[in-house]
Scaffold this motif. Structure first.
Motif, PDB file in Angstrom:
ATOM      1  N   LEU A 235      33.576  51.050  32.095  1.00 32.90           N
ATOM      2  CA  LEU A 235      34.665  51.079  33.264  1.00 32.90           C
ATOM      3  C   LEU A 235      34.936  49.772  34.196  1.00 32.90           C
ATOM      4  CD1 LEU A 235      33.444  54.599  34.151  1.00 32.90           C
ATOM      5  CD2 LEU A 235      35.977  54.045  33.461  1.00 32.90           C
ATOM      6  N   ALA A 236      33.844  49.151  34.452  1.00 35.48           N
ATOM      7  CA  ALA A 236      34.193  47.874  35.144  1.00 35.48           C
ATOM      8  C   ALA A 236      34.859  46.837  34.377  1.00 35.48           C
ATOM      9  CB  ALA A 236      32.592  47.156  35.251  1.00 35.48           C
ATOM     10  N   ARG A 237      34.621  46.797  32.922  1.00 32.26           N
ATOM     11  CA  ARG A 237      35.410  46.098  31.954  1.00 32.26           C
ATOM     12  C   ARG A 237      37.049  46.109  32.083  1.00 32.26           C
ATOM     13  NH1 ARG A 237      31.023  45.912  26.934  1.00 32.26           N
ATOM     14  NH2 ARG A 237      29.925  43.944  27.748  1.00 32.26           N
ATOM     15  N   ALA A 238      37.113  47.605  32.104  1.00 25.56           N
ATOM     16  CA  ALA A 238      38.438  48.143  32.303  1.00 25.56           C
ATOM     17  C   ALA A 238      39.080  47.539  33.563  1.00 25.56           C
ATOM     18  CB  ALA A 238      38.440  49.599  31.843  1.00 25.56           C
ATOM     19  N   ALA A 239      38.402  47.978  34.677  1.00 23.87           N
ATOM     20  CA  ALA A 239      39.007  47.317  35.766  1.00 23.87           C
ATOM     21  C   ALA A 239      39.192  45.812  35.911  1.00 23.87           C
ATOM     22  CB  ALA A 239      38.168  47.724  36.983  1.00 23.87           C
ATOM     23  N   GLN A 240      38.251  45.246  35.141  1.00 21.99           N
ATOM     24  CA  GLN A 240      38.495  43.619  35.441  1.00 21.99           C
ATOM     25  C   GLN A 240      39.570  43.143  34.696  1.00 21.99           C
ATOM     26  OE1 GLN A 240      34.791  41.500  35.316  1.00 21.99           O
ATOM     27  NE2 GLN A 240      35.578  39.956  36.618  1.00 21.99           N
ATOM     28  N   GLU A 241      39.707  43.741  33.635  1.00 25.09           N
ATOM     29  CA  GLU A 241      41.022  43.198  32.354  1.00 25.09           C
ATOM     30  C   GLU A 241      42.214  43.585  33.111  1.00 25.09           C
ATOM     31  OE1 GLU A 241      40.489  45.678  29.000  1.00 25.09           O
ATOM     32  OE2 GLU A 241      38.763  44.569  28.271  1.00 25.09           O
ATOM     33  N   ARG A 242      42.260  44.444  34.181  1.00 22.39           N
ATOM     34  CA  ARG A 242      43.509  44.731  34.502  1.00 22.39           C
ATOM     35  C   ARG A 242      43.528  43.938  35.908  1.00 22.39           C
ATOM     36  NH1 ARG A 242      42.037  48.578  31.622  1.00 22.39           N
ATOM     37  NH2 ARG A 242      43.619  50.352  30.943  1.00 22.39           N
ATOM     38  N   ALA A 243      42.612  43.656  36.823  1.00 24.12           N
ATOM     39  CA  ALA A 243      42.540  42.760  37.737  1.00 24.12           C
ATOM     40  C   ALA A 243      42.889  41.316  37.482  1.00 24.12           C
ATOM     41  CB  ALA A 243      41.306  42.753  38.467  1.00 24.12           C
ATOM     42  N   THR A 244      42.662  41.046  36.189  1.00 22.88           N
ATOM     43  CA  THR A 244      42.802  39.600  35.713  1.00 22.88           C
ATOM     44  C   THR A 244      44.294  39.552  35.351  1.00 22.88           C
ATOM     45  OG1 THR A 244      40.782  39.331  34.839  1.00 22.88           O
ATOM     46  CG2 THR A 244      42.385  37.876  33.883  1.00 22.88           C
ATOM     47  N   SER A 245      44.794  40.540  34.739  1.00 20.16           N
ATOM     48  CA  SER A 245      46.209  40.505  34.548  1.00 20.16           C
ATOM     49  C   SER A 245      47.004  40.709  35.878  1.00 20.16           C
ATOM     50  CB  SER A 245      46.800  41.743  33.594  1.00 20.16           C
ATOM     51  OG  SER A 245      45.812  41.860  32.264  1.00 20.16           O
ATOM     52  N   LEU A 246      46.495  41.279  36.785  1.00 20.30           N
ATOM     53  CA  LEU A 246      47.282  41.436  38.100  1.00 20.30           C
ATOM     54  C   LEU A 246      47.280  40.045  38.745  1.00 20.30           C
ATOM     55  CD1 LEU A 246      48.909  43.726  39.277  1.00 20.30           C
ATOM     56  CD2 LEU A 246      46.720  44.320  40.551  1.00 20.30           C
ATOM     57  N   GLY A 247      46.127  39.137  38.664  1.00 21.74           N
ATOM     58  CA  GLY A 247      45.920  37.886  39.278  1.00 21.74           C
ATOM     59  C   GLY A 247      45.367  37.974  40.706  1.00 21.74           C
ATOM     60  N   SER A 248      44.471  38.954  41.018  1.00 26.74           N
ATOM     61  CA  SER A 248      44.066  39.283  42.113  1.00 26.74           C
ATOM     62  C   SER A 248      42.399  38.953  42.121  1.00 26.74           C
ATOM     63  CB  SER A 248      44.154  40.700  42.824  1.00 26.74           C
ATOM     64  OG  SER A 248      43.154  41.018  43.723  1.00 26.74           O
ATOM     65  N   PRO A 249      41.951  37.839  42.715  1.00 27.54           N
ATOM     66  CA  PRO A 249      40.451  37.217  42.806  1.00 27.54           C
ATOM     67  C   PRO A 249      39.602  38.488  43.370  1.00 27.54           C
ATOM     68  CG  PRO A 249      41.913  35.483  43.314  1.00 27.54           C
ATOM     69  CD  PRO A 249      42.689  36.582  43.402  1.00 27.54           C
ATOM     70  N   VAL A 250      39.891  38.905  44.566  1.00 33.87           N
ATOM     71  CA  VAL A 250      39.230  40.086  45.068  1.00 33.87           C
ATOM     72  C   VAL A 250      39.139  41.104  44.417  1.00 33.87           C
ATOM     73  CG1 VAL A 250      39.396  41.440  47.093  1.00 33.87           C
ATOM     74  CG2 VAL A 250      39.919  39.222  47.528  1.00 33.87           C
ATOM     75  N   LEU A 251      40.005  41.833  43.521  1.00 37.42           N
ATOM     76  CA  LEU A 251      39.900  42.866  42.757  1.00 37.42           C
ATOM     77  C   LEU A 251      39.105  42.483  41.415  1.00 37.42           C
ATOM     78  CD1 LEU A 251      43.520  44.491  42.690  1.00 37.42           C
ATOM     79  CD2 LEU A 251      41.379  45.046  44.193  1.00 37.42           C
ATOM     80  N   GLN A 252      39.170  41.312  41.073  1.00 36.59           N
ATOM     81  CA  GLN A 252      38.263  40.763  39.891  1.00 36.59           C
ATOM     82  C   GLN A 252      37.044  40.757  40.380  1.00 36.59           C
ATOM     83  OE1 GLN A 252      41.157  37.352  38.848  1.00 36.59           O
ATOM     84  NE2 GLN A 252      39.918  37.318  37.155  1.00 36.59           N
ATOM     85  N   SER A 253      36.640  40.340  41.673  1.00 39.62           N
ATOM     86  CA  SER A 253      35.455  40.263  42.174  1.00 39.62           C
ATOM     87  C   SER A 253      34.540  41.653  42.179  1.00 39.62           C
ATOM     88  CB  SER A 253      35.186  39.628  43.572  1.00 39.62           C
ATOM     89  OG  SER A 253      33.955  39.413  44.113  1.00 39.62           O
ATOM     90  N   ILE A 254      35.389  42.571  42.909  1.00 31.07           N
ATOM     91  CA  ILE A 254      34.996  43.866  42.952  1.00 31.07           C
ATOM     92  C   ILE A 254      34.634  44.404  41.678  1.00 31.07           C
ATOM     93  CG2 ILE A 254      35.810  46.201  43.400  1.00 31.07           C
ATOM     94  CD1 ILE A 254      37.471  45.423  45.751  1.00 31.07           C
ATOM     95  N   SER A 255      35.395  44.096  40.371  1.00 34.35           N
ATOM     96  CA  SER A 255      35.059  44.453  39.302  1.00 34.35           C
ATOM     97  C   SER A 255      33.759  43.843  38.467  1.00 34.35           C
ATOM     98  CB  SER A 255      36.282  44.197  38.234  1.00 34.35           C
ATOM     99  OG  SER A 255      37.434  45.047  38.780  1.00 34.35           O
TER     100      SER A 255
END
Length: 337
Positions: free
Chosen positions: A157-177
């Protein structure tokens, strides 16, 4: 629509929670006119108020208010008149509140209802193709999975979140994931990858401000959250002395407005102090923690309190036995209240 009528129903009808003065009443719409931007702003302000209450008091105290607010928004969707642009925003808000209801039930330790509300939020995110809502729900479901001991699910689930956060271009959301992934890897006893993932989370947080702005729900995530994550990592790997250093720092740096997190951090520190052999300090801090729990209503915090009491009972020391007794009596009294 008459805005004064729209604001007539109280968001704070539940007297169990001390609502801040800025929470204003809301009502479902009538048939007298269209739902406009002003009404949407008021509904969003209701959600924002719930964030503040949850931070201060915990999910058990706030979830009934959130459920009522979700029903209110859904009544607006089904009975109001509005253009498609407002309709999409109302649907998105409904999904955000459903996801938030999931979080509040998770914090209340009502995991089945947490899953149900997160499922509703994911449905909305899929229909609207909203990556931010998907990231939010996946990262929270990852936290739930590790909380329940399902580390592999938590990592996926963390990987799924990080893939979408990377596509979105949000460092903070990537950090949370990445932080969620750290916890899962630690539970899998993969210390090398867990440390690497936590380092990624720190690096990404340092990039805050360079990419897409982070959403309001992510305001909790910062250096303090990462100190806490590092403390949990060391505790899971058995290095309890190091864990106490980071947990002390997290507790010292946590803002007073985050009452629930301060309670959770404090009890987690107590557990690590006991595991590190610092029994007298752990017992003293455990008793001190009771003073800060009076207004906190969180199933996760109460479970951590029970874990600490159990750990103290297994230590052959007067301070530990006395503290365990006080914690047990407190839990019984709060449960009976």
């Amino acid at each position: 629509m008459d805005r004064r009528a729209f604001l007539a129903d109280s968001l704070g009808a539940a007297a169990a929670v001390r609502l801040p003065a800025h929470v204003r009443p809301l009502t479902p719409p009538g048939n007298s006119g269209a739902v406009g931007t002003t009404h949407l702003v008021e509904l969003r302000e209701g959600l924002r108020s719930l964030y503040h209450l949850d931070d201060a008091y915990g999910g058990t105290a706030v979830r009934s208010l959130a459920i009522r607010h979700l029903r209110r928004v859904r009544r607006v969707i089904n009975t109001g008149k509005y253009p498609d642009t407002i309709g999409r925003q109302l649907q998105l808000l409904s999904g955000e509140i459903a996801g938030y209801c999931g979080w509040l039930h998770f914090d209340a330790d009502d995991q089945d209802n947490a899953r149900r509300y997160w499922g509703e939020a994911l449905t909305t995110a899929t229909v609207l193709r909203d990556a931010d809502l998907e990231i939010r729900v996946f990262s929270q479901m990852s936290l739930q999975a590790t909380y329940e001991g399902r580390a592999r699910d938590g990592l996926d689930l963390a990987r799924a979140a990080q893939e979408r956060a990377t596509s979105l271009g949000s460092p903070v959301l990537q950090s949370i994931s990445a932080t969620r992934g750290t916890r899962a890897l630690a539970l899998m006893a993969d210390g090398t990858r867990a440390r690497r993932r936590l380092a990624d989370a720190m690096r990404l947080l340092d990039r805050n401000g360079r990419g897409r702005p982070s959403p309001e729900w992510a305001a909790f995530h910062g250096p303090t959250e990462l100190e806490y994550a590092q403390g949990l990592l060391y505790a899971e790997l058995g290095n309890h002395q190091a864990a106490t250093q980071f947990l002390r720092a997290a507790l010292a740096h946590q803002e007073s407005s985050y009452g629930r997190n301060r309670a959770l951090y404090g009890l987690t520190l107590v557990r690590s102090l006991i595991d590190a052999g610092e029994v007298d300090e752990g017992a003293a801090r455990a008793v001190e923690a009771l003073e800060h729990l009076e207004e906190v209503e969180s199933g996760r915090v109460m479970r951590r309190l029970a874990e600490v009491a159990g750990a103290l009972r297994h230590v052959d020391a007067v301070s530990a036995r006395d503290a365990a007794e006080q914690l047990t009596q407190y839990s019984k009294a709060k449960g009976a209240a």
